[in-house]
Design an enzyme around this catalytic site. Structure first.
Site, mmCIF file in Angstrom:
data_model
loop_
_atom_site.group_PDB
_atom_site.id
_atom_site.type_symbol
_atom_site.label_atom_id
_atom_site.label_comp_id
_atom_site.label_asym_id
_atom_site.label_seq_id
_atom_site.Cartn_x
_atom_site.Cartn_y
_atom_site.Cartn_z
ATOM 1 N N HIS A 54 9.074 10.218 66.228
ATOM 2 C CA HIS A 54 9.655 10.702 64.987
ATOM 3 C C HIS A 54 11.137 11.014 65.174
ATOM 4 O O HIS A 54 11.634 11.122 66.297
ATOM 5 C CB HIS A 54 8.902 11.939 64.503
ATOM 6 C CG HIS A 54 7.550 11.632 63.950
ATOM 7 N ND1 HIS A 54 6.795 12.563 63.280
ATOM 8 C CD2 HIS A 54 6.816 10.481 63.957
ATOM 9 C CE1 HIS A 54 5.652 12.024 62.899
ATOM 10 N NE2 HIS A 54 5.638 10.763 63.303
ATOM 11 N N GLU A 80 12.936 13.665 64.810
ATOM 12 C CA GLU A 80 13.300 14.882 65.535
ATOM 13 C C GLU A 80 13.218 14.671 67.047
ATOM 14 O O GLU A 80 14.098 15.108 67.793
ATOM 15 C CB GLU A 80 12.370 16.036 65.127
ATOM 16 C CG GLU A 80 12.461 16.421 63.660
ATOM 17 C CD GLU A 80 11.430 15.724 62.800
ATOM 18 O OE1 GLU A 80 10.892 16.357 61.888
ATOM 19 O OE2 GLU A 80 11.167 14.509 63.048
ATOM 20 N N ALA A 83 8.265 -21.761 26.338
ATOM 21 C CA ALA A 83 6.920 -21.839 25.766
ATOM 22 C C ALA A 83 5.992 -22.665 26.642
ATOM 23 O O ALA A 83 4.780 -22.419 26.707
ATOM 24 C CB ALA A 83 6.985 -22.420 24.360
ATOM 25 N N SER A 142 9.942 -21.574 34.158
ATOM 26 C CA SER A 142 10.746 -20.366 34.342
ATOM 27 C C SER A 142 11.686 -20.455 35.541
ATOM 28 O O SER A 142 12.336 -19.465 35.867
ATOM 29 C CB SER A 142 9.830 -19.145 34.520
ATOM 30 O OG SER A 142 9.016 -19.296 35.668
ATOM 31 N N LEU A 189 4.725 -15.151 47.009
ATOM 32 C CA LEU A 189 4.775 -13.679 47.016
ATOM 33 C C LEU A 189 4.939 -13.121 48.426
ATOM 34 O O LEU A 189 4.321 -12.124 48.791
ATOM 35 C CB LEU A 189 3.528 -13.081 46.352
ATOM 36 C CG LEU A 189 3.309 -13.433 44.869
ATOM 37 C CD1 LEU A 189 2.076 -12.739 44.333
ATOM 38 C CD2 LEU A 189 4.533 -13.075 44.022
ATOM 39 N N LEU A 231 -0.339 -8.594 31.930
ATOM 40 C CA LEU A 231 -0.629 -7.571 32.939
ATOM 41 C C LEU A 231 0.473 -6.519 32.980
ATOM 42 O O LEU A 231 0.202 -5.316 33.109
ATOM 43 C CB LEU A 231 -0.800 -8.226 34.310
ATOM 44 C CG LEU A 231 -1.156 -7.284 35.469
ATOM 45 C CD1 LEU A 231 -2.422 -6.500 35.179
ATOM 46 C CD2 LEU A 231 -1.311 -8.083 36.761
#
Length: 372
Positions: free
Chosen positions: A44, A46, A158, A162, A198, A301
């Protein structure tokens, strides 16, 4: 504290599912040690700062962006290390929302005779870890919805075409956005229309905090597919990392078996109006230690998540062109017939990304008279 927060940001792409934390040790006005938490299971912030300081930590002040931990996890408690090093004072920006800590670290330090102050730059510290905070306090991940649209608010022609609405600069910015998230969530309609990957397509050199040759962490890919229509040959099933298909219990088990054979984790969830219950899905992702979820999907969605109150932030890339009346819109929001039905959004940031504009918006409540 500002330096501790800057150090913590170096873990933006690596610390998940842990919080991003930085620490600076100061004695007699001089920085004697600093560190940041890089990865779950590693030291960590610290402890890294204390190691760098050595004997100079005795009598020093520790500035930490998050309350020091006081429980045994993958690493020992940081409170013990601070006490043993003889630190005289600890300043932390905020209390750790983890119920295993949540003020107990502060109390243990004070009981050991260490002066503790909480609160400086608290807002900046909270902004480092919105997903960790929400997961610990609400049992849900922080959900961002990423959209790219033309100036007239259209996301696809349409026909469904895209590519590409936004610029190369914006698409590269999206890659960095993906890299900080625990999971990317989409709908089966997007998979059927676009066959997306993705994934994160960047190198370690593109992401601060990563070392040369280190593997870039791939977020989980999660497909909301109530009836298991995802093709077993979908591109995202053949990529490194985990792909989850979220289905309803009534979905065809033979389709589920085919997807599992193709490498997917098929999970069943409760139904909400014959569709996967999105809140139940997000709650499950929180149990899997998903802090931040990025929604990249179509208007149906996205609209369902927005109206259900599950979207914390919208990131909208606006490209300087027009796509016409027949093109598809940002959200499908049936039932908004009067001005009082509108969904208010607050603009948190506007930035130029190449030729495009990037807006960060957060759902909010309009004040009386606002927007008239």
């Amino acid at each position: 504290m500002a330096q501790a927060i800057r150090l913590a940001r170096r873990g933006l792409y690596t610390t998940d599912p842990n919080p991003r934390v930085g620490c600076v040790l100061v004695r007699d006005g001089v920085v004697v040690g600093e560190g940041w938490h890089r990865r779950a299971g590693e030291a960590h912030a610290e402890r890294i700062a204390l190691t760098a300081a050595g004997d100079r930590a005795r009598g020093a002040t520790a500035y930490v962006s998050l309350e020091p931990c006081c429980h045994q996890g993958r690493t020992p408690p940081c409170t013990d290390a601070l006490v043993q090093a003889g630190v005289a004072r600890v300043v932390c920006a905020m209390v750790d929302p983890d119920p295993r800590v949540s003020g107990r670290g502060v109390r243990l330090l004070r009981a050991a005779g260490i002066a503790v102050e909480v609160g400086p730059l608290a807002a900046q510290a909270r902004a480092l870890n919105p997903g960790f905070i929400k997961r610990m306090t609400q049992g849900l991940p922080y959900c961002r919805c990423k959209l790219a649209a033309s100036l007239d608010g259209r996301t696809a022609m349409a026909s469904g075409e895209s590519r590409w609405i936004s610029s190369e600069a914006s698409r590269r910015d999206v890659q960095r956005l993906r890299a900080r998230h625990s999971a990317i969530l989409t709908g089966v309609a997007t998979v059927l229309a676009d066959d997306p990957s993705l994934n994160v397509r960047l190198t370690p050199a593109d992401l601060p905090g990563l070392q040369p040759g280190e593997a870039v962490r791939q977020p989980w890919r999660v497909v909301v597919d109530s009836r298991l229509r995802t093709p077993p040959g979908a591109r995202l099933l053949g990529l490194p990392g985990i792909t989850v298909i979220a289905a309803c219990a009534r979905a065809d088990s033979s389709r589920g078996a085919a997807l599992a054979a193709a490498g997917a984790r098929v999970m069943q969830f409760a139904e909400h109006y014959a569709q996967v219950d999105l809140r139940a899905l997000l709650a499950w992702l929180a149990t899997q230690e998903m802090n931040e979820v990025l929604l990249e999907t179509g208007p149906t969605l996205a609209g369902a998540a927005l109206t259900a109150g599950l979207i914390d932030e919208i990131i909208l890339y606006i490209a300087p062109h027009l796509m016409g009346d027949g093109a598809r819109g940002l959200f499908r929001l049936p039932g908004l017939e009067h001005m009082e039905h509108r969904i208010p959004l607050r603009i948190a940031e506007v930035r130029r990304i190449g030729p495009d504009l990037r807006l960060i918006l957060r759902p909010g409540v309009l004040s009386p008279g606002e927007g008239q």
